[in-house]
Write an enzyme that holds these catalytic residues in place. Structure first.
Site, PDB file in Angstrom:
ATOM      1  N   GLU A 173       0.773  -1.468   0.103  1.00  0.00           N
ATOM      2  CA  GLU A 173      -0.011  -0.237  -0.215  1.00  0.00           C
ATOM      3  C   GLU A 173       0.559   1.181   0.529  1.00  0.00           C
ATOM      4  OE1 GLU A 173      -2.432  -0.648   2.980  1.00  0.00           O
ATOM      5  OE2 GLU A 173      -3.868  -2.015   1.954  1.00  0.00           O
ATOM      6  N   GLU A 373      -6.151  -8.153  -0.991  1.00  0.00           N
ATOM      7  CA  GLU A 373      -6.241  -8.045   0.143  1.00  0.00           C
ATOM      8  C   GLU A 373      -7.917  -7.347  -0.185  1.00  0.00           C
ATOM      9  OE1 GLU A 373      -4.983  -4.713   3.190  1.00  0.00           O
ATOM     10  OE2 GLU A 373      -2.788  -6.123   2.641  1.00  0.00           O
TER      11      GLU A 373
HETATM   12  C1  BGP Z   1      -4.741  -2.902   5.004  1.00  0.00           C
HETATM   13  C2  BGP Z   1      -2.959  -3.028   5.207  1.00  0.00           C
HETATM   14  C3  BGP Z   1      -2.785  -3.956   6.118  1.00  0.00           C
HETATM   15  C4  BGP Z   1      -4.141  -4.613   6.952  1.00  0.00           C
HETATM   16  C5  BGP Z   1      -5.551  -3.692   6.971  1.00  0.00           C
HETATM   17  C6  BGP Z   1      -6.534  -3.490   7.117  1.00  0.00           C
HETATM   18  O1  BGP Z   1      -4.100  -1.259   5.080  1.00  0.00           O
HETATM   19  O2  BGP Z   1      -2.744  -3.718   4.017  1.00  0.00           O
HETATM   20  O3  BGP Z   1      -2.186  -4.494   7.011  1.00  0.00           O
HETATM   21  O4  BGP Z   1      -4.011  -4.667   8.402  1.00  0.00           O
HETATM   22  O5  BGP Z   1      -5.618  -3.038   5.591  1.00  0.00           O
HETATM   23  O6  BGP Z   1      -6.126  -2.822   7.838  1.00  0.00           O
HETATM   24  P1  BGP Z   1      -6.951  -2.428   9.729  1.00  0.00           P
HETATM   25  O7  BGP Z   1      -6.128  -4.074  10.365  1.00  0.00           O
HETATM   26  O8  BGP Z   1      -6.866  -1.083  10.756  1.00  0.00           O
HETATM   27  O9  BGP Z   1      -8.801  -3.032   9.878  1.00  0.00           O
END
Ligand code: BGP
Length: 472
Positions: A173, A373
């Site tokens: 990201e 993701e």
């Molecule tokens: C993205 C990242 C992850 C992750 C996910 C969910 O931004 O690549 O590392 O954790 O989002 O976010 P969160 O854990 O804050 O809900």
């Protein structure tokens, strides 16, 4: 859907492994971030401060339990598993000459375990966990020195795992750092702590430039190490919609969307787009960009685009429309989209946005895509030893159906889909455990209490069937 479609799950080392000092691991930037909550931001401390709570130190103890966890992934039929290599396990301080053998051995064993089940490892090189020493000594990616340090790390692991890992990504990201209002993103992306009154945008553009060069060098090097490697970039895909068809809104949406697309434009095309050069010119920025850098960027274009997709945003040029004032999308002007619901964490739920963004990228670049993701963070309830996460099943099902349309009806070339946090990780933005994503529940709470027992949720069985059917 292609027969070899890579269904799987995703995590990042710092959010699951724990063992933050085991095997000579150095401190990483994730190790100096305290727990926050929905209403309280995580604190970045100066080193580790006695009495504060750091949830990533223990994670979910994946370092200890990875064999059991991988067996569960295999039970669901995972074709691939995405994780990152903690840079601070390999180079504890980040700037040593020689890597740490114990760290390298851990990932050897992890990848062997995956491969034994026929699960393809998908690896991110830098996922919000650079060695903390690099922040102290170099100011993170403020410094050009970071390029060679990162490339040394990339070379070490790509050579070591040349016959085990085929799919790589450089910076997780990378576009998050454009969210300037919340300093956490510049820190997690680039190890940058903003100073009072500094021009944050300029700092971030400079850091991103060094990262683009480092990424391109890693891509080029990776292809030399093993021509079979597929090396991608990784961006957070957050499409920006105009609130109305007022041309001012449409134009604003286009401009805000470019804050994200800028990153894929450079990674895929290997040069800076005209709009960004104009932006720098108008702001009077003269960045440290050398001729040689531009040559390297051209030679290291990515093979595919890996991206996360959670939400979309909307913007309005009308000052009367109330701004949400959150830091989720690149634009500071985001407004409520009346057509969409939100999760309790304020993230819009927009499955069609996934189809939209798949098409947007494929139209723009014509290279393979990989959804690395997508997931639903929710406070699951444990009822008599079971978790009936019907809302997660619905969320993921709706997204998968839209994704399948993008492939089967629109012709997008898609490599795979990995569900974020396939086993409950520590949340990245808030450091909570209660914001759960997994098919597998982990018994650990926000104070770090719990047995770490793993429990299959209802979605576990559902996803197993999705994979077996190659779709919903
Ligand atoms: C993205 C990242 C992850 C992750 C996910 C969910 O931004 O690549 O590392 O954790 O989002 O976010 P969160 O854990 O804050 O809900």
């Amino acid at each position: 859907m292609r027969k070899d479609f890579l269904w799987g799950g995703a995590v990042a080392a710092h959010q699951v492994e724990g063992a933050y000092q085991t095997g000579n691991k150095g401190l990483s930037i994730a190790d100096v971030m305290t727990a926050g909550s929905r209403t309280k931001a995580r604190e970045i401390t100066e080193g580790i401060v006695e009495g504060k709570y750091y949830p990533n130190h223990e994670g979910i103890r994946f370092y200890d339990f990875y064999k059991d966890d991988i067996a569960l992934f295999a039970e669901m039929g995972f074709k691939c598993f995405r994780t990152s290599i903690a840079w601070s396990r390999i180079f504890p301080e980040g700037d040593e000459e020689m890597p740490n053998e114990e760290g390298l051995r851990f990932y050897d064993e992890l990848f062997d375990e995956l491969l034994a089940y026929g699960i393809e490892p998908v690896v991110t090189l830098s996922h919000f966990e650079m060695p903390y020493n690099l922040v102290k000594r170099y100011g993170g990616w403020r410094s050009r020195d970071m390029i060679s340090l990162f490339v040394r790390f990339a070379r070490t692991v790509m050579e070591r795992y040349r016959n085990k890992v085929k799919y790589w990504m450089t910076f997780n990201e990378i576009n998050n750092q454009m969210i300037l209002t919340n300093g956490i993103y510049a820190f997690t992306n680039s190890g940058i702590l903003f100073e009072e009154g500094e021009d944050r945008l300029k700092t971030v553009y400079q850091a991103a430039h060094y990262e683009f060069v480092a990424s391109a060098m890693a891509v080029k090097l990776g292809h030399e190490i093993n021509p079979e490697f597929k090396i991608g970039c990784m961006v957070a895909a957050t499409p920006v919609y105009p609130l109305t068809c007022n041309p001012d809104d449409v134009l604003l949406a286009l401009q805000e969307d470019r804050k994200n697309l800028f990153f894929t434009d450079v990674h895929v095309r290997g040069h800076y787009p005209a709009y960004i050069k104009k932006d720098w010119e108008q702001r009077g920025y003269s960045l440290d960009i050398m001729e040689e850098d531009l040559k390297i960027m051209k030679e290291g274009c990515v093979d595919y685009i890996g991206f996360s997709y959670y939400l979309s945003s909307a913007v309005s040029s009308d000052p009367k429309v109330k701004k949400l004032g959150n830091d989720l999308a690149a634009g500071s002007d985001t407004v409520e989209n009346p057509y969409l619901e939100m999760t309790p964490w304020g993230w819009t739920i927009d499955p069609k946005g996934l189809r939209y963004v798949l098409n947007q990228y494929y139209d723009r670049y014509q290279i393979p895509l990989f959804v690395v993701e997508n997931g639903f963070g929710y406070e699951d309830q444990l009822e008599e030893g079971q978790i009936h996460d019907q809302n997660r099943i619905e969320y993921l099902g709706n997204h998968i159906r839209e994704m399948v349309k993008a492939v089967d009806e629109d012709g997008v070339d898609l490599l795979g889909y990995t569900v974020w946090g396939c086993i409950d990780p520590v949340s990245f933005t808030t450091g909570e455990m209660r914001k759960r994503y997994g098919f597998i529940y982990v018994d650990r709470d926000d104070e770090g209490k719990g047995s770490y027992q793993r429990i299959r949720k209802d979605s576990f069985y559902w996803y197993r069937d999705v994979i077996a059917r190659n779709g919903c």
